[in-house]
Design a protein around this motif. Structure first.
Motif, PDB file in Angstrom:
ATOM      1  N   ARG A  18       0.858  -1.176   0.000  1.00 51.79           N
ATOM      2  CA  ARG A  18       0.000   0.000   0.000  1.00 51.79           C
ATOM      3  C   ARG A  18       0.897   1.229   0.000  1.00 51.79           C
ATOM      4  N   LEU A  19       0.454   2.270  -0.649  1.00 48.02           N
ATOM      5  CA  LEU A  19       1.215   3.508  -0.756  1.00 48.02           C
ATOM      6  C   LEU A  19       0.543   4.609   0.049  1.00 48.02           C
ATOM      7  N   VAL A  20       1.340   5.296   0.848  1.00 44.32           N
ATOM      8  CA  VAL A  20       0.912   6.536   1.493  1.00 44.32           C
ATOM      9  C   VAL A  20       1.713   7.640   0.818  1.00 44.32           C
ATOM     10  N   VAL A  21       1.023   8.586   0.219  1.00 46.22           N
ATOM     11  CA  VAL A  21       1.702   9.683  -0.474  1.00 46.22           C
ATOM     12  C   VAL A  21       1.257  11.005   0.132  1.00 46.22           C
ATOM     13  N   GLY A  22       2.228  11.901   0.302  1.00 37.32           N
ATOM     14  CA  GLY A  22       1.950  13.255   0.773  1.00 37.32           C
ATOM     15  C   GLY A  22       2.230  14.240  -0.342  1.00 37.32           C
ATOM     16  N   ARG A  23       1.305  15.160  -0.530  1.00 41.74           N
ATOM     17  CA  ARG A  23       1.466  16.187  -1.566  1.00 41.74           C
ATOM     18  C   ARG A  23       1.480  17.563  -0.912  1.00 41.74           C
ATOM     19  N   ASP A  24       2.259  18.447  -1.511  1.00 42.34           N
ATOM     20  CA  ASP A  24       2.302  19.815  -0.999  1.00 42.34           C
ATOM     21  C   ASP A  24       1.112  20.618  -1.530  1.00 42.34           C
ATOM     22  N   GLU A  25       1.070  21.884  -1.218  1.00 49.65           N
ATOM     23  CA  GLU A  25      -0.075  22.729  -1.588  1.00 49.65           C
ATOM     24  C   GLU A  25      -0.248  22.866  -3.100  1.00 49.65           C
ATOM     25  N   ASP A  26       0.806  22.572  -3.868  1.00 49.91           N
ATOM     26  CA  ASP A  26       0.716  22.610  -5.328  1.00 49.91           C
ATOM     27  C   ASP A  26       0.388  21.248  -5.932  1.00 49.91           C
ATOM     28  N   GLY A  27       0.178  20.242  -5.085  1.00 54.29           N
ATOM     29  CA  GLY A  27      -0.131  18.898  -5.563  1.00 54.29           C
ATOM     30  C   GLY A  27       1.089  18.088  -5.940  1.00 54.29           C
ATOM     31  N   VAL A  28       2.284  18.589  -5.647  1.00 50.87           N
ATOM     32  CA  VAL A  28       3.534  17.898  -5.978  1.00 50.87           C
ATOM     33  C   VAL A  28       3.813  16.832  -4.916  1.00 50.87           C
ATOM     34  N   VAL A  29       4.246  15.654  -5.360  1.00 47.86           N
ATOM     35  CA  VAL A  29       4.598  14.580  -4.429  1.00 47.86           C
ATOM     36  C   VAL A  29       5.774  15.043  -3.564  1.00 47.86           C
ATOM     37  N   ALA A  30       5.534  15.065  -2.252  1.00 47.52           N
ATOM     38  CA  ALA A  30       6.534  15.561  -1.315  1.00 47.52           C
ATOM     39  C   ALA A  30       6.952  14.522  -0.287  1.00 47.52           C
ATOM     40  N   ALA A  31       6.204  13.418  -0.185  1.00 43.54           N
ATOM     41  CA  ALA A  31       6.511  12.393   0.820  1.00 43.54           C
ATOM     42  C   ALA A  31       5.874  11.074   0.400  1.00 43.54           C
ATOM     43  N   THR A  32       6.526   9.972   0.774  1.00 44.03           N
ATOM     44  CA  THR A  32       5.957   8.648   0.530  1.00 44.03           C
ATOM     45  C   THR A  32       6.361   7.686   1.631  1.00 44.03           C
ATOM     46  N   ALA A  33       5.560   6.652   1.749  1.00 36.99           N
ATOM     47  CA  ALA A  33       5.891   5.483   2.566  1.00 36.99           C
ATOM     48  C   ALA A  33       5.120   4.312   1.966  1.00 36.99           C
ATOM     49  N   PHE A  34       5.749   3.160   1.918  1.00 32.97           N
ATOM     50  CA  PHE A  34       5.117   1.945   1.394  1.00 32.97           C
ATOM     51  C   PHE A  34       4.931   0.953   2.528  1.00 32.97           C
ATOM     52  N   LEU A  35       3.725   0.444   2.675  1.00 35.04           N
ATOM     53  CA  LEU A  35       3.403  -0.596   3.647  1.00 35.04           C
ATOM     54  C   LEU A  35       3.291  -1.912   2.898  1.00 35.04           C
ATOM     55  N   THR A  36       4.052  -2.912   3.321  1.00 33.29           N
ATOM     56  CA  THR A  36       4.059  -4.189   2.629  1.00 33.29           C
ATOM     57  C   THR A  36       3.681  -5.309   3.582  1.00 33.29           C
ATOM     58  N   HIS A  37       2.682  -6.082   3.170  1.00 30.54           N
ATOM     59  CA  HIS A  37       2.219  -7.208   3.978  1.00 30.54           C
ATOM     60  C   HIS A  37       3.290  -8.273   4.068  1.00 30.54           C
ATOM     61  N   ASN A  38       3.389  -8.880   5.235  1.00 33.11           N
ATOM     62  CA  ASN A  38       4.291  -9.998   5.437  1.00 33.11           C
ATOM     63  C   ASN A  38       3.591 -11.246   4.908  1.00 33.11           C
ATOM     64  N   THR A  39       4.256 -12.018   4.082  1.00 35.13           N
ATOM     65  CA  THR A  39       3.630 -13.195   3.485  1.00 35.13           C
ATOM     66  C   THR A  39       3.864 -14.485   4.274  1.00 35.13           C
ATOM     67  N   HIS A  40       4.721 -14.438   5.282  1.00 34.73           N
ATOM     68  CA  HIS A  40       4.954 -15.650   6.083  1.00 34.73           C
ATOM     69  C   HIS A  40       3.720 -15.932   6.932  1.00 34.73           C
ATOM     70  N   ARG A  41       3.221 -17.138   6.870  1.00 37.59           N
ATOM     71  CA  ARG A  41       1.941 -17.489   7.523  1.00 37.59           C
ATOM     72  C   ARG A  41       1.928 -17.225   9.023  1.00 37.59           C
ATOM     73  N   LEU A  42       3.083 -17.247   9.673  1.00 35.71           N
ATOM     74  CA  LEU A  42       3.132 -17.023  11.115  1.00 35.71           C
ATOM     75  C   LEU A  42       3.421 -15.566  11.480  1.00 35.71           C
ATOM     76  N   MET A  43       3.611 -14.733  10.472  1.00 43.73           N
ATOM     77  CA  MET A  43       3.977 -13.336  10.732  1.00 43.73           C
ATOM     78  C   MET A  43       3.058 -12.344  10.029  1.00 43.73           C
ATOM     79  N   ARG A  44       1.888 -12.779   9.685  1.00 46.88           N
ATOM     80  CA  ARG A  44       0.964 -11.896   8.955  1.00 46.88           C
ATOM     81  C   ARG A  44       0.336 -10.822   9.831  1.00 46.88           C
ATOM     82  N   HIS A  45       0.638 -10.831  11.106  1.00 50.06           N
ATOM     83  CA  HIS A  45       0.069  -9.851  12.026  1.00 50.06           C
ATOM     84  C   HIS A  45       0.868  -8.550  12.081  1.00 50.06           C
ATOM     85  N   TRP A  46       1.977  -8.472  11.358  1.00 51.68           N
ATOM     86  CA  TRP A  46       2.683  -7.210  11.258  1.00 51.68           C
ATOM     87  C   TRP A  46       2.955  -6.868   9.798  1.00 51.68           C
ATOM     88  N   ILE A  47       3.161  -5.597   9.551  1.00 57.83           N
ATOM     89  CA  ILE A  47       3.360  -5.077   8.201  1.00 57.83           C
ATOM     90  C   ILE A  47       4.690  -4.340   8.178  1.00 57.83           C
TER      91      ILE A  47
END
Length: 175
Positions: free
Chosen positions: A61-90
């Motif tokens: 999942r992407l979190v994007v921050g834009r400034d007052e002009d709509g320009v991309v100013a910040a990002t963070a990517f959240l990625t799911h853990n695919t290991h069956r025993l560790m799916r409770h954290w991202i």
């Protein structure tokens, strides 16, 4: 001037180019986001494609921050853990705020937006991230509530004679 944050925005060429430019600008300003300066947007684009593939597959999942002009100013990517025993954290990756916006509280706002996005996902109890030692990033993340839970000495080589620790940090979301 606050940034406006959006989770999972519609992806188009303008957003792609904005993220690629942000990534190059952050790297070239000394940011520890997976590359070493100097870097060009063309060198970054293949790594962004990997993130985009995860988004298309529903793993990222992407979190994007834009400034007052709509320009991309910040990002963070959240990625799911695919290991069956560790799916409770991202995992949280490629956390960036453009150098011209740093020092204004936007990094904390980005981290709060990422935590809110993770809390909205059923079954996610925590966010895990790693950062390059020796950059001060671990102190920033600690100021956002993350705790250091591990460290791999000399895991990152940024130059022939410059090794950095890989610092592992965790933010419990509901405790």
């Amino acid at each position: 001037m606050a940034l406006t944050f959006e989770v999972d925005p519609a992806f188009d060429p303008a957003l792609r180019d904005g993220i690629t430019t942000l990534w190059a600008d952050v790297t070239n300003a000394g940011g520890a986001v997976g590359f070493l300066p100097p870097v060009t947007p063309d060198e970054i684009r293949p790594e962004l494609v990997k993130h985009l593939s995860g988004m298309v597959e529903g793993r990222t999942r992407l979190v994007v921050g834009r400034d007052e002009d709509g320009v991309v100013a910040a990002t963070a990517f959240l990625t799911h853990n695919t290991h069956r025993l560790m799916r409770h954290w991202i995992g949280l990756y490629t956390v960036m705020v453009h150098p011209r916006h740093q020092g204004k509280g936007h990094g904390h706002a980005l981290m709060a937006a990422a935590a809110d996005a993770a809390r909205a996902i059923d079954g996610i109890d925590a966010i895990r991230l790693t950062c390059r030692g020796g950059t001060g990033a671990d102190r920033f993340y600690a100021s956002c509530g993350y705790k250091e839970v591990g460290r791999v000495p000399d895991a990152i080589r940024v130059a022939e004679d410059d090794y950095r620790d890989d610092v592992i940090m965790l933010l419990p979301l509901f405790r």
